[in-house]
Design a protein around this motif. Structure first.
Motif, PDB file in Angstrom:
ATOM      1  N   PHE A  62       0.852  -1.174   0.000  1.00  0.00           N
ATOM      2  CA  PHE A  62       0.000   0.000   0.000  1.00  0.00           C
ATOM      3  C   PHE A  62       0.891   1.227   0.000  1.00  0.00           C
ATOM      4  O   PHE A  62       1.824   1.320   0.801  1.00  0.00           O
ATOM      5  N   GLU A  63       0.603   2.154  -0.900  1.00  0.00           N
ATOM      6  CA  GLU A  63       1.338   3.412  -0.965  1.00  0.00           C
ATOM      7  C   GLU A  63       0.365   4.541  -0.668  1.00  0.00           C
ATOM      8  O   GLU A  63      -0.734   4.574  -1.217  1.00  0.00           O
ATOM      9  N   VAL A  64       0.798   5.447   0.191  1.00  0.00           N
ATOM     10  CA  VAL A  64      -0.035   6.571   0.577  1.00  0.00           C
ATOM     11  C   VAL A  64       0.629   7.843   0.102  1.00  0.00           C
ATOM     12  O   VAL A  64       1.834   8.034   0.259  1.00  0.00           O
ATOM     13  N   SER A  65      -0.178   8.713  -0.485  1.00  0.00           N
ATOM     14  CA  SER A  65       0.319  10.016  -0.916  1.00  0.00           C
ATOM     15  C   SER A  65      -0.715  11.065  -0.516  1.00  0.00           C
ATOM     16  O   SER A  65      -1.748  10.728   0.067  1.00  0.00           O
ATOM     17  N   GLY A  66      -0.467  12.286  -0.875  1.00  0.00           N
ATOM     18  CA  GLY A  66      -1.425  13.351  -0.597  1.00  0.00           C
ATOM     19  C   GLY A  66      -2.711  13.175  -1.376  1.00  0.00           C
ATOM     20  O   GLY A  66      -3.741  13.728  -1.020  1.00  0.00           O
ATOM     21  N   ALA A  67      -2.652  12.394  -2.461  1.00  0.00           N
ATOM     22  CA  ALA A  67      -3.829  12.202  -3.308  1.00  0.00           C
ATOM     23  C   ALA A  67      -4.712  11.051  -2.838  1.00  0.00           C
ATOM     24  O   ALA A  67      -5.916  11.070  -3.057  1.00  0.00           O
ATOM     25  N   GLY A  68      -4.106  10.035  -2.199  1.00  0.00           N
ATOM     26  CA  GLY A  68      -4.908   8.899  -1.775  1.00  0.00           C
ATOM     27  C   GLY A  68      -4.063   7.712  -1.397  1.00  0.00           C
ATOM     28  O   GLY A  68      -2.874   7.831  -1.095  1.00  0.00           O
ATOM     29  N   ILE A  69      -4.677   6.548  -1.436  1.00  0.00           N
ATOM     30  CA  ILE A  69      -4.010   5.304  -1.082  1.00  0.00           C
ATOM     31  C   ILE A  69      -4.148   4.334  -2.254  1.00  0.00           C
ATOM     32  O   ILE A  69      -5.214   4.219  -2.850  1.00  0.00           O
ATOM     33  N   VAL A  70      -3.039   3.675  -2.580  1.00  0.00           N
ATOM     34  CA  VAL A  70      -3.007   2.737  -3.702  1.00  0.00           C
ATOM     35  C   VAL A  70      -2.564   1.375  -3.191  1.00  0.00           C
ATOM     36  O   VAL A  70      -1.545   1.270  -2.506  1.00  0.00           O
ATOM     37  N   ARG A  77      -5.873  -1.594  -6.647  1.00  0.00           N
ATOM     38  CA  ARG A  77      -7.022  -0.737  -6.358  1.00  0.00           C
ATOM     39  C   ARG A  77      -6.507   0.571  -5.785  1.00  0.00           C
ATOM     40  O   ARG A  77      -5.407   0.627  -5.244  1.00  0.00           O
ATOM     41  N   HIS A  78      -7.327   1.598  -5.848  1.00  0.00           N
ATOM     42  CA  HIS A  78      -6.941   2.866  -5.229  1.00  0.00           C
ATOM     43  C   HIS A  78      -8.187   3.631  -4.792  1.00  0.00           C
ATOM     44  O   HIS A  78      -9.268   3.440  -5.341  1.00  0.00           O
ATOM     45  N   ILE A  79      -7.978   4.457  -3.788  1.00  0.00           N
ATOM     46  CA  ILE A  79      -9.025   5.348  -3.305  1.00  0.00           C
ATOM     47  C   ILE A  79      -8.410   6.729  -3.172  1.00  0.00           C
ATOM     48  O   ILE A  79      -7.393   6.900  -2.494  1.00  0.00           O
ATOM     49  N   LYS A  80      -9.009   7.700  -3.835  1.00  0.00           N
ATOM     50  CA  LYS A  80      -8.578   9.091  -3.663  1.00  0.00           C
ATOM     51  C   LYS A  80      -9.146   9.580  -2.345  1.00  0.00           C
ATOM     52  O   LYS A  80     -10.279   9.252  -1.984  1.00  0.00           O
TER      53      LYS A  80
END
Length: 170
Positions: A62-70, A77-80
């Motif tokens: 799982f990668e987390v950024s300012g835009a969301g989680i992937v 899958r990803h969620i903004k």
């Protein structure tokens, strides 16, 4: 990046191997009656499924950024963050005194669902990031989720007025 450490998956691999062996050996070496065959085949399928889930976890991150989680790996899958419209954190105890167990974080948004258990590296930080994004979207955790977040030492940042869990301000 959040990944499941191999040592946390080792127990799952061993349980799956034990279960497959325990059900496959009687099927191959004995001539059980039909009812027992059906039961053993069902159990064999369950243990194989359990092992496959462990393999999927090993190759998932799982990668987390300012835009969301992937979530990347065999399944992507990803969620903004702005689409996050529901989350909950549950605790599953393995003992009556509730001293041993694991937590499970579920996220939904943008038509996707993510499920993450506490054996992942950096679980508390991940819950903290999700909590911040949820607060920015006006989501209020249910009592159970709030209690479990508190057990992790996470206080929910209130950035908007309270709204019902799973719904954003309109």
């Amino acid at each position: 990046m959040f990944t499941y450490p191999l040592r946390s998956l080792l127990g799952s691999y061993l349980r799956a191997l034990f279960g497959v062996t325990l059900t496959l050996v009687p099927l191959l070496l004995l001539n059980p009656i039909s009812v027992i065959v059906y039961l053993l085949v069902f159990l064999l399928c369950a243990f194989v499924w359990y092992g496959l889930r462990a393999i999927l976890r090993q190759f998932t991150c799982f990668e987390v950024s300012g835009a969301g989680i992937v979530m990347s790996g065999p399944i992507r899958r990803h969620i903004k963050w702005e689409e996050l419209d529901g989350f909950n954190l549950n605790y599953y105890s393995t003992r009556r005194d509730r001293e041993a167990g694991w937590m499970h974080l579920k996220l939904k948004g943008g038509g996707a669902r993510l499920s993450i258990d506490s054996s992942i590296s950096g679980f508390e930080e991940l819950v903290r990031l999700v909590s911040q994004a949820a607060a920015e979207n006006g989501l209020v955790p249910d009592k159970n989720t709030a209690r479990n977040m508190q057990a992790l030492g996470i206080t929910r940042p209130d950035r908007r007025p309270s709204v019902a869990f799973g719904t954003a301000n309109q």
